[in-house]
Design a protein around this motif. Sequence first.
Motif, PDB file in Angstrom:
ATOM      1  N   UNK A   1       0.824  -1.207   0.000  1.00 13.17           N
ATOM      2  CA  UNK A   1       0.000   0.000   0.000  1.00 13.17           C
ATOM      3  C   UNK A   1       0.863   1.264   0.000  1.00 13.17           C
TER       4      UNK A   1
ATOM      5  N   UNK B   1       0.497   3.779   8.367  1.00 12.48           N
ATOM      6  CA  UNK B   1      -0.555   3.189   7.543  1.00 12.48           C
ATOM      7  C   UNK B   1      -1.752   4.125   7.429  1.00 12.48           C
ATOM      8  N   UNK B   2      -2.194   4.672   8.569  1.00 10.82           N
ATOM      9  CA  UNK B   2      -3.350   5.583   8.522  1.00 10.82           C
ATOM     10  C   UNK B   2      -3.020   6.780   7.649  1.00 10.82           C
TER      11      UNK B   2
ATOM     12  N   UNK C   1      -3.078   5.812   3.940  1.00 13.23           N
ATOM     13  CA  UNK C   1      -4.409   5.640   3.368  1.00 13.23           C
ATOM     14  C   UNK C   1      -5.059   7.003   3.141  1.00 13.23           C
ATOM     15  N   UNK C   2      -4.891   7.924   4.107  1.00 12.11           N
ATOM     16  CA  UNK C   2      -5.577   9.208   3.999  1.00 12.11           C
ATOM     17  C   UNK C   2      -4.894  10.143   3.012  1.00 12.11           C
TER      18      UNK C   2
ATOM     19  N   UNK D   1      -3.229   7.732  -1.113  1.00 11.29           N
ATOM     20  CA  UNK D   1      -3.944   6.483  -1.401  1.00 11.29           C
ATOM     21  C   UNK D   1      -3.332   5.696  -2.548  1.00 11.29           C
TER      22      UNK D   1
ATOM     23  N   UNK E   1     -13.546   8.098   4.470  1.00  9.46           N
ATOM     24  CA  UNK E   1     -13.344   6.902   3.650  1.00  9.46           C
ATOM     25  C   UNK E   1     -14.616   6.121   3.367  1.00  9.46           C
TER      26      UNK E   1
ATOM     27  N   UNK F   1     -15.309   3.383   0.482  1.00 11.14           N
ATOM     28  CA  UNK F   1     -14.057   2.761   0.032  1.00 11.14           C
ATOM     29  C   UNK F   1     -13.702   1.678   1.033  1.00 11.14           C
TER      30      UNK F   1
ATOM     31  N   UNK G   1      -9.978   0.655   1.698  1.00 11.68           N
ATOM     32  CA  UNK G   1      -9.210   1.695   2.373  1.00 11.68           C
ATOM     33  C   UNK G   1      -9.590   1.793   3.846  1.00 11.68           C
TER      34      UNK G   1
ATOM     35  N   UNK H   1      -7.890  -0.947   5.686  1.00 14.20           N
ATOM     36  CA  UNK H   1      -6.466  -0.697   5.903  1.00 14.20           C
ATOM     37  C   UNK H   1      -6.257   0.381   6.957  1.00 14.20           C
ATOM     38  N   UNK H   2      -7.059   1.449   6.875  1.00 17.06           N
ATOM     39  CA  UNK H   2      -6.886   2.529   7.853  1.00 17.06           C
ATOM     40  C   UNK H   2      -7.187   2.038   9.262  1.00 17.06           C
TER      41      UNK H   2
ATOM     42  N   UNK I   1      -4.401   0.134  10.567  1.00 18.40           N
ATOM     43  CA  UNK I   1      -3.382   1.043  11.079  1.00 18.40           C
ATOM     44  C   UNK I   1      -3.739   1.537  12.469  1.00 18.40           C
TER      45      UNK I   1
END
Lengths: 332, 288
Positions: A263, A303-304, A307-308, A311, B87, B90, B93, B96-97, B100
């Motif tokens: 990712x 990771x957060x 993603x934010x 992407x 999000x 999605x 996503x 995944x978030x 995290x």
Amino acid sequence: MTGRRPTAEIAAAVVLAAAAIAVLPRVLELFALINATVYASMAVLALSLGLVWGFGGILCFGQAAFFGLGGYGYAVAALNVADTTWAVPIALAVPAAAAALLGYVMFYGRISDVYMGVITLTVTLILFNFTNSTAGDQWRIGAAPLGGFNGIPSTPPLNLPGDPGNPLPPERIFAVAVVCLAACYILGKLVLRSRFGRVVVAIRENERRAELLGYDVRRYKLGIFTLGGFMGGLAGLLFANCVFVSPTMFSLFYSGQIIIWVMVGGLGTLAGPIIGAVLLQALTTWAGTLPAVNPSLILGAVLVAAVLALPKGLLPTAAAALRRLRRRDAAP
Amino acid sequence: MDLAVAVALQVLTGIATLLIISLGLAVIFGMMRVINLAHGEFLMLGAYAAILSARAGLNIWLAMLVVAPLAVGAIGVAVERLVIRRLYGRMLDTMLATWGLSLGFIGAVTMIFGNTVAGFSAPLGSVAIGGYRSSGYGLFLIGAACVLIAGVWAVLRFTPAGLIARGTMQNPEMAAALGVSPSRVYAIAFAVGAALSGLAGALIAPFSGVVPTMGTVYIAKAFITVITGGAAMLAGTLSASGLLGTVATLGTFATTPVLGEVAMLAVAIVLLRLLPEGITGRFFRRSL
């Protein structure tokens, strides 16, 4: 990214690999070199998921299953036959066969996205629980005790093909790992250039359309998934050669990490997952040396944030920025 | 006979535990199709909230049943505002978030409280059934599971808020056209799901032990239960935890806890192969 200048990219991979093999063993100490071997095996693992997820569009939550199967397959076979020349094909065949079987169940059962995630995750958990409970003498395959939670610490290293009395030193193992990484990258490039690879990408783009055009979607998905399982197994084999195999190879933490690497590095590229794996692995190692901060916290935050904010991942974002810069230079 | 009753109680306790740990995830998944992989950490935070407030001198029941859900519900609000909100739609996503977030919570809690097992013993002693003894707390869990599922069902079925929630779940655009703000409904639903998870964490704390990584033991089970259940959140969770809980407990009883769990996971895989949409994709389709 695919299809453009593939020959140049392959040449670059060969040059980089040759440079790494020539230079790194001279400048790195033994411990750092073994660490570099671990990084290379992680990069192969990231590449395997990058292929399956980024190009096949199959989000596998259990890529760690193939990683672990490769490691265990190698350790068990090597302890049984003494000559690791025969352990290598076994270690690669076991995860590939497992991927083929699992893929058959999933794709021919027409199981959709989320459910596929659950099934792959579940299989990994079963393996994790099972290997964890194999402590004691009754759990052995031939001459190899499975060792439960402790794993198999006495995994013999690779030897020269056909010469069991001649195990490879860590420098050679490092070279093998780098060659494997480069070979997997090139294999990925070649597969994506082939007719098979193009159909796989077409299915990712629009599964129904590909199916209406007459392609058997299930077969192509099974093919790319099996290839991913094979590469994951190779990563496990390399890992078993520089660390040792234990149930943690099947753990949720590993499965998660692989997804994070892909990712962050860039979904839909082959170099991205490699970069992601090396960078994040370095970040985790560095974070582990900090006394006050827990590495999980940093990994989670990355990771957060990824993603934010990113992407698409590092590599595609960087490439897009570069293209914009060039266009601005070319405009006036 | 006594043995049969004791085993039946054990099975019911297994089902109740599975139901309790899955309900929060099911509410969030059922309402907005978000798979919250930080669910395990919501459980963990609930357990910590309970244990810390109990240590501070609060009544143990108050700590478990009131403080834990409130605290985790508040965290849920923050998570929804800061991350999930951006999000919606999605699914990958979000997964995944939230993964995290899960790692982040584990790291943060480890830093603050250390990587040691805390715990409190189960209240309510034990109950005799013929020649066997069963823990009173197990009976309490069975009761709690019944109350929770009946409570959620009643809220959804009979209250105006439940009506709005069901409407938004079925068709967010139409609900918005009728003057409901879906984003507010989602925020509330996420907070309620988080609160239920916090409560669940506090309820299982007496027998699971409280460690920063305790969530990882439960997330997969909860995840599999909810997905096996399918789209209908209550009927799905109830039927899936009934089935999987029975398999796991009987498997544990016949062999070892590990093999019992493996049996449960294997059943889940076979089930998803046969019913790719989960149990409620085929049966009880019109239920909640």
